[in-house]
Design a protein around this motif. Structure first.
Motif, PDB file in Angstrom:
ATOM      1  N   THR A 163     -11.114 -14.406  -0.215  1.00  0.00           N
ATOM      2  CA  THR A 163     -12.697 -13.760   0.099  1.00  0.00           C
ATOM      3  C   THR A 163     -13.696 -15.068  -0.079  1.00  0.00           C
ATOM      4  O   THR A 163     -13.775 -15.695  -1.024  1.00  0.00           O
ATOM      5  CB  THR A 163     -13.036 -12.947  -1.188  1.00  0.00           C
ATOM      6  OG1 THR A 163     -11.874 -11.891  -1.114  1.00  0.00           O
ATOM      7  CG2 THR A 163     -14.190 -12.298  -0.872  1.00  0.00           C
ATOM      8  N   THR A 167     -19.312 -12.301   1.247  1.00  0.00           N
ATOM      9  CA  THR A 167     -18.681 -10.798   1.208  1.00  0.00           C
ATOM     10  C   THR A 167     -19.479  -9.978   0.293  1.00  0.00           C
ATOM     11  O   THR A 167     -19.732 -10.290  -0.781  1.00  0.00           O
ATOM     12  CB  THR A 167     -17.306 -10.887   0.836  1.00  0.00           C
ATOM     13  OG1 THR A 167     -16.456 -11.748   1.812  1.00  0.00           O
ATOM     14  CG2 THR A 167     -16.420  -9.524   1.075  1.00  0.00           C
ATOM     15  N   LEU A 175     -11.400  -4.459  -0.460  1.00  0.00           N
ATOM     16  CA  LEU A 175     -10.563  -5.476  -0.255  1.00  0.00           C
ATOM     17  C   LEU A 175      -9.795  -5.518  -1.535  1.00  0.00           C
ATOM     18  O   LEU A 175      -8.443  -5.626  -1.213  1.00  0.00           O
ATOM     19  CB  LEU A 175     -11.065  -6.913   0.184  1.00  0.00           C
ATOM     20  CG  LEU A 175      -9.999  -7.766   0.511  1.00  0.00           C
ATOM     21  CD1 LEU A 175      -9.310  -7.354   1.718  1.00  0.00           C
ATOM     22  CD2 LEU A 175     -10.620  -9.401   0.769  1.00  0.00           C
ATOM     23  N   MET A 463     -11.369 -13.004   4.415  1.00  0.00           N
ATOM     24  CA  MET A 463     -12.724 -12.289   4.707  1.00  0.00           C
ATOM     25  C   MET A 463     -13.645 -13.378   4.526  1.00  0.00           C
ATOM     26  O   MET A 463     -14.276 -13.779   3.637  1.00  0.00           O
ATOM     27  CB  MET A 463     -12.749 -11.412   3.408  1.00  0.00           C
ATOM     28  CG  MET A 463     -13.896 -10.197   3.528  1.00  0.00           C
ATOM     29  SD  MET A 463     -14.072  -9.582   4.945  1.00  0.00           S
ATOM     30  CE  MET A 463     -12.931  -8.230   4.635  1.00  0.00           C
ATOM     31  N   VAL A 490     -11.749 -13.089   9.326  1.00  0.00           N
ATOM     32  CA  VAL A 490     -12.883 -12.075   9.617  1.00  0.00           C
ATOM     33  C   VAL A 490     -14.219 -13.018   9.595  1.00  0.00           C
ATOM     34  O   VAL A 490     -14.868 -13.770   8.602  1.00  0.00           O
ATOM     35  CB  VAL A 490     -13.184 -11.073   8.481  1.00  0.00           C
ATOM     36  CG1 VAL A 490     -14.359 -10.261   8.992  1.00  0.00           C
ATOM     37  CG2 VAL A 490     -11.767 -10.317   8.546  1.00  0.00           C
ATOM     38  N   GLU A 552     -17.597  -5.661   7.729  1.00  0.00           N
ATOM     39  CA  GLU A 552     -16.689  -5.976   6.801  1.00  0.00           C
ATOM     40  C   GLU A 552     -16.067  -4.736   6.189  1.00  0.00           C
ATOM     41  O   GLU A 552     -14.768  -4.682   6.045  1.00  0.00           O
ATOM     42  CB  GLU A 552     -17.301  -6.903   5.632  1.00  0.00           C
ATOM     43  CG  GLU A 552     -17.674  -8.182   6.368  1.00  0.00           C
ATOM     44  CD  GLU A 552     -17.880  -9.263   5.331  1.00  0.00           C
ATOM     45  OE1 GLU A 552     -18.565  -8.782   4.093  1.00  0.00           O
ATOM     46  OE2 GLU A 552     -18.081 -10.538   5.607  1.00  0.00           O
ATOM     47  N   VAL A 556     -11.904  -3.619   6.641  1.00  0.00           N
ATOM     48  CA  VAL A 556     -11.019  -3.603   5.417  1.00  0.00           C
ATOM     49  C   VAL A 556     -10.471  -2.010   5.659  1.00  0.00           C
ATOM     50  O   VAL A 556      -9.318  -1.821   5.392  1.00  0.00           O
ATOM     51  CB  VAL A 556     -11.811  -3.734   4.107  1.00  0.00           C
ATOM     52  CG1 VAL A 556     -10.581  -3.260   3.005  1.00  0.00           C
ATOM     53  CG2 VAL A 556     -11.996  -5.242   4.203  1.00  0.00           C
TER      54      VAL A 556
END
Length: 760
Positions: A163, A167, A175, A463, A490, A552, A556
């Motif tokens: 991550t 995020t 997540l 992410m 991502v 996002e 997920v």
């Protein structure tokens, strides 16, 4: 007018060098901001976008995590924040046609600057096994590929879920929920590479791994110590807070191996007088040798103990533990050793002591200059010792202030992105969702790279971020990533990580902070937590860069449905449709988020999370009190003929995102492969200003790690020290060279030799 992205990489062979500047911001910052914004967005889009940055009805800047005051300026952003926004809100686009024209091998030869300048990615892309370039793929097929690979693993622990600090709280919560329902705690994050040392030290000493101050505390402080930090480039809006504190009578000590323009003088672009004259900030500059901070604070603690009446005896007696052992260790501090470790003069340390003793309310701020050494955790503990001695925790205008770099890196950790979660958090998560979370610890960033290298991990999911560009030991890391069966990123834009792939690879394009987010339940917003524990909403205002983007949280949720299938009772579709439903669950799992949605509705500016040491002088440690600590003093020993290198950012850079090739405050223009060396050190090594040298790091494993072709710049660094930009110098940082306890890469203390090389 919007400009086209560069067709080829700019030449960086001969950067221009002028003397470093002695003031930050002002008219040059305004001009540079507007130029970059217009190049990326055009004039009308620039105004529409920048006037929403950090506003209560706007979006949170995707740059740093510095908080805002309740009353906002019309222009509530800094130069580097505006660059971050402009690069995300750019009108440039990376389409399937771009990928068809650029094989992965071509992308791998490009600089990070060139990759980032190409624009927003518009569709999901897939690199098949044996393929030489990415090709467009449907979202359904992309999630099918992910499900195939994850379901084929022998163990959930063969998957890694990384991550980035960008995020949102909602996406991070989903997540970690998915990862734990899938069966792993492998949740490395960017905190592992930056403030993990801070969290480790603060959790042990005061019971909360976060800062204990607010903006109001900074404004009320008598003394602010800024150690191992360059706010003028990395957290420019912090300069406004320092300016306000100075106007109220505060004094500032800056502790750093390099003089930094932002801490010398701040030309506030919000006021006419500030633009012209500016405000001097630093009262005492301690130009410390790299890694000498623990020795400095240990000696200051000894001197405080020796000063009659200097210790807050009531606070120590009522609220602390371990004082006697600490005092005995501090009593052993030696002047000669401290002067050798720090490179400071005795008179400078005595002046710092005078300022400490004269202050009733002291705050210590720090960043990567303290957190990325082998001995970072004991260094930060020693900072806490100094504050505890004087009762400067839980007092208005006083406390610890680790300054976080990325806009929600602290929030991600609060949401459960952590490879070593607290049992109480897992208990609450399991109760809420009816799952059984794994209790064994997962992999942090360094351990994740080792797992990929050793074949223990086979799927890597990121992410956000630029994992390959941000991590140490570049050759080892890239070889490890190429061993994966599947790498997934991502992303909003291209970076180096998209060119260093597993057997198969996916790029999943996502909405950015500036983009409108509309789901089945209507327009959505997300939330973030700033560096001082304030939680607030972020609402994008621009049409998405492409109709093919997913948010996002949606990515997920759809991944979870594809992987877990009907066996999961978690309402993933509901979470994708309405983020308020995610926040309802956060409020029942994460302490401090009770009535999450109602509190956001009641106050558009958000709310502060509870912090027991700050709010109640209550310390939730194992002893129930704030803990003094005693550890042997450490500092790097550098062999003769070698220098101690710190990696750092340029002013045209945010983390691994390169906005340009200049470092205006340090006098560098048109290139990044420069190494800053004190003139006397350079003379001793036979390196003239303008010479070119290879940087070669030395580590106990005997492996040669080389960064070739750096232009030597004679610069007023601390003696025996050098500095150069990352990610170009990440290749020099051994993967196993990490901080004790936190396992953070020791990127600020790399022993190097400089070997003269021809100009490149």
């Amino acid at each position: 007018m919007v400009s086209k992205p560069p067709a080829g990489d700019p030449v960086q062979d001969a950067p221009q060098v002028t003397p470093p500047q002695h003031a930050a911001a002002g008219l040059p910052a305004v001009g540079h901001t507007l130029r970059i914004a217009r190049e990326q967005m055009g004039s009308l889009r620039t105004a529409r976008t920048l006037l929403k940055v950090n506003q209560k009805d706007g979006f949170d800047c995707p740059g740093c995590a510095w908080p805002e005051e309740d009353k906002r300026h019309v222009a509530e952003f800094c130069e580097n924040g505006a660059k971050a926004v402009a690069e995300e809100a750019t009108l440039r686009r990376v389409t399937p046609e771009f990928f068809a024209a650029h094989p992965v091998a071509d992308l791998a030869e490009r600089s990070g600057y060139w990759l980032g300048q190409q624009g927003r990615i518009t569709q999901p892309m897939f690199l098949p096994e044996g393929g030489d370039r990415y090709e467009p793929v449907t979202w359904e097929r992309a999630f099918g590929i992910l499900a195939e690979e994850l379901r084929a693993l022998d163990s959930p622990d063969e998957a890694l879920f990384y991550t980035s600090g960008r995020t949102s709280n909602e996406a991070a919560f989903l997540l970690q929920l998915f990862a734990r329902e899938f069966g792993t705690n492998n949740l490395p994050d960017c905190s592992n590479m930056c403030h993990e040392s801070s969290g480790s030290a603060l959790t042990e000493t005061i019971g909360v791994g976060k800062g204990s101050v607010s903006l109001e505390d900074l404004h009320r402080a008598d003394l602010i110590v800024v150690a191992g930090q360059n706010p003028g480039t990395n957290h420019p809006r912090m300069l406004s807070a320092l300016e306000k504190a100075k106007a109220a009578g505060a004094r500032i000590i800056s502790v750093n191996p390099l003089p930094e323009a932002g801490l010398e003088r701040f030309k506030n672009p919000q006021t006419p007088l500030g633009m012209v004259r500016g405000a001097a900030l630093t009262d005492l500059f301690l130009q410390i040798r790299i890694g000498g901070d623990q020795a400095l604070f240990r000696l200051l603690n000894k001197l405080v103990l020796e000063t009659p009446g200097a210790v807050d005896e009531e606070f120590v007696r009522e609220h602390t533990h371990g004082y006697e052992e600490f005092a005995a260790a501090a009593g052993e501090a030696d002047w000669d050793e401290t002067l050798a470790a720090t490179g400071l003069e005795r008179s400078e340390i005595e002046r710092a002591l005078e300022m400490v003793l004269a202050s009733e309310r002291t705050i210590v701020c720090w960043a990567m200059g303290l957190t990325q050494h082998k001995h970072s955790v004991p260094t930060i503990r020693e900072v806490v010792n100094l504050l505890l001695l004087r009762g400067n925790i839980g007092r208005p205008g006083a406390g610890v202030c680790p300054v976080r770099g990325h806009s929600n890196v602290q929030g991600d950790r609060t949401m459960g992105i952590f490879e070593r979660p607290a049992p109480a958090f897992l208990d609450a998560l399991d109760k809420e969702f009816g799952i059984v979370s794994p209790r064994h610890h997962g992999f942090d960033v360094v351990r994740s790279i080792q797992a990929l290298r050793d074949g223990e991990a086979k799927v890597f999911f990121a992410m956000g971020g630029n994992f390959v560009g941000a991590t140490p030991d570049t050759e080892v890391t890239e070889a490890a990533m190429r061993r994966a069966r599947l790498t997934v990123h991502v992303s909003t834009k291209l970076n180096r990580s998209h060119a260093v792939t597993g057997t198969r690879a996916l790029i999943l394009p996502t909405l950015g902070r500036t983009d409108k987010d509309v789901q089945k339940a209507g327009r959505q917003f997300v939330t973030v937590e700033d560096s001082m524990g304030l939680v607030h909403a972020s609402r994008g205002n621009l049409p998405p860069a492409s109709p093919h983007l997913l948010s996002e949280p949606a990515i997920v949720a759809r991944m979870a449905r594809a992987v877990l299938g009907e066996a999961s009772a978690t309402p993933w579709e509901e979470f994708e449709a309405d983020y308020a439903r995610i926040r309802d669950r956060i409020g029942r799992v994460v302490p401090g988020f009770e009535d999450f949605n109602a509190r956001l509705a009641a106050d558009p500016g958000g709310f502060a999370l509870p912090h027991a040491p700050r709010d109640e002088r209550r310390f939730p440690t194992k002893t129930g009190k704030a803990n003094f600590t005693a550890a042997p003093v450490e500092y790097p020993r550098v062999p003769e003929g070698r220098l101690l290198l710190q990696t750092l950012r340029s002013h045209d850079q945010y983390n691994t995102t390169i906005y340009g090739l200049d470092d205006r405050y340090r006098g560098i223009k048109g290139g990044r492969r420069v190494v800053l060396v004190h003139p006397e050190d350079a003379a001793a090594l036979g390196l003239a200003d303008g010479a070119y040298a290879d940087l070669v790091s030395e580590w106990t494993d005997g492996v040669e790690r080389r960064a070739p072709g750096f232009r030597v710049v004679h610069y007023p660094t601390a003696r025996g020290c050098a500095a150069a930009y990352y990610p170009e110098t990440n290749v020099l940082v051994p993967l196993e060279s990490t901080a004790d306890v936190s396992n953070t890469p020791a990127s600020k203390s790399v022993i190097v030799r400089l070997e003269q090389s021809p100009s490149t």
